[in-house]
Design a protein around this motif. Structure first.
Motif, short mmCIF file in Angstrom:
data_model
loop_
_atom_site.label_atom_id
_atom_site.label_comp_id
_atom_site.label_asym_id
_atom_site.label_seq_id
_atom_site.Cartn_x
_atom_site.Cartn_y
_atom_site.Cartn_z
N UNK A 277 -9.43 -14.61 -83.54
CA UNK A 277 -9.42 -14.68 -84.85
C UNK A 277 -8.22 -15.69 -85.65
N UNK A 278 -7.85 -15.28 -86.79
CA UNK A 278 -6.87 -16.14 -87.33
C UNK A 278 -5.54 -15.70 -86.95
N UNK A 279 -5.40 -15.11 -85.85
CA UNK A 279 -3.79 -14.83 -85.28
C UNK A 279 -3.04 -13.83 -85.78
N UNK A 280 -3.60 -12.85 -86.66
CA UNK A 280 -2.84 -11.93 -87.23
C UNK A 280 -2.19 -10.98 -86.08
N UNK A 281 -2.90 -10.52 -85.25
CA UNK A 281 -2.41 -9.60 -83.94
C UNK A 281 -1.61 -10.48 -83.10
#
Length: 341
Positions: free
Chosen positions: A179-183
């Motif tokens: 996804x957008x790289x949050x994790x």
């Protein structure tokens, strides 16, 4: 507090979708943000949102009965702990997750659940004419809210994940469908010697660039585009997937796992973050209530399912892995670790 009579508890289940519709309404109107500075009357909130005072007051009153907002003796409405999840852009918000699930794209599938029960096919495809991930390529507005929702809910579990699992032993961590790289950003901040590879579809990766930069890990995180059913990037010691495997049936999930198996080193680790259901369900556990309902969401809106440990063990074996460990963090999310077989 005494337990409500069975009929009342049953009617609460019957009308639960009305509560969701009310939550969706106030989320779209931004009511929680308007109450951030203190209590306000319905008339004031109606002027700010361009709505009519009495209908808005009735929605707020219904939500106050459920602990979302509170109605003061002077008739003004104020925030509660629950309404804080409706705030826009604050840490811990679930606003986008709510709007995504309760909006006009996802919610109609639930009315067609019988189609899934009779045919095994998704109700989403019956309603929209294509599967969800194909549909998102044609609806950029929904894709944006979907990606924002995934980032939002990832932020809520990222701290638990990095507290529960030691990523410092890995030199390179590949987030497949990240996804957008949050994790991945949270992991890299917790493991400052590690490098990351964020892998997802091109339009998702473009939206991830500002997130990665904002989290301060752009210099240690490579952004790679592609389709994980075709291949995944080589070079990782750990391959992580959060809420990816549960989107897919066993055949598709096996294909994905085999693509990871083709590039992972012998001492590498596959780490799946998904719900893990028990073999038998007991009543009253909120985490299990959410998990079993999410399983139905997988049934009607995508082709996947929430799995038990036994099902994960079988799936991992089909994909070329052995299940090395499984545990659950406080939020109810499972950490399922596999080693190359």
């Amino acid at each position: 507090m005494s337990t409500p009579p069975a009929a009342q508890r049953f009617l609460a289940l019957v009308t639960a979708s009305w509560v969701t519709a009310s939550l969706h309404t106030v989320a779209v109107l931004g009511i929680a943000d308007l109450l951030a500075d203190g209590p306000r009357p319905a008339e004031d909130l109606a002027r700010a949102t361009g709505t009519r005072p009495d209908p808005l007051r009735r929605v707020l009153r219904a939500l106050a009965a459920h602990g979302v907002f509170a109605e003061r003796e002077d008739g003004r409405f104020e925030q509660t702990e629950l309404s804080g999840f409706l705030r826009e852009g604050v840490v811990g918000s679930l606003r986008s997750f709510l709007v995504m699930l309760s909006g006009e794209v996802i919610s109609p599938s639930w009315g067609q659940m019988l189609h899934s029960i009779y045919t095994g096919e998704t109700a989403f495809a019956k309603v929209h004419g294509s599967e969800l991930f194909e549909y998102m390529q044609q609806d950029p507005d929904f894709a944006a809210i979907f990606n924002k929702a995934m980032t939002e809910i990832s932020a809520g579990v990222a701290d638990e994940i990095v507290a529960a699992y030691d990523f410092s032993r890995f030199a390179t961590i590949v987030d497949v469908g990240g996804g957008q790289g949050s994790l991945l950003s949270a992991i890299l901040n917790a493991a400052p010697a590690a490098r990351g590879i964020l892998f997802d579809l091109p339009h998702v990766i473009e939206a991830a660039r500002p997130v990665i930069a904002e989290r301060g890990v752009a210099n240690r995180c490579e952004l790679v585009t592609g389709n994980f059913f075709e291949s995944v990037p080589a070079g990782g010691n750990a391959y992580i997937m959060k809420w990816i495997i549960h989107d897919w049936n066993d055949d598709d999930a096996t294909k994905l796992l085999r693509n990871v198996r083709a590039v992972i080193p012998p001492d590498g680790r596959l780490i799946v973050f998904d719900g893990v259901l028990p073999e038998r369900i007991t009543a009253g556990d909120i985490a299990l209530q959410f998990g079993t309902l999410m399983d139905l969401n997988m049934l009607v809106n995508v082709t996947g399912l929430e799995r038990t440990e036994t099902q994960f063990r079988k799936l991992f074996a089909a994909g070329g892995f052995r299940l090395a460990s499984e545990r659950t963090i406080p939020s109810g999310l499972g950490i399922v670790e596999g080693a190359p077989a």
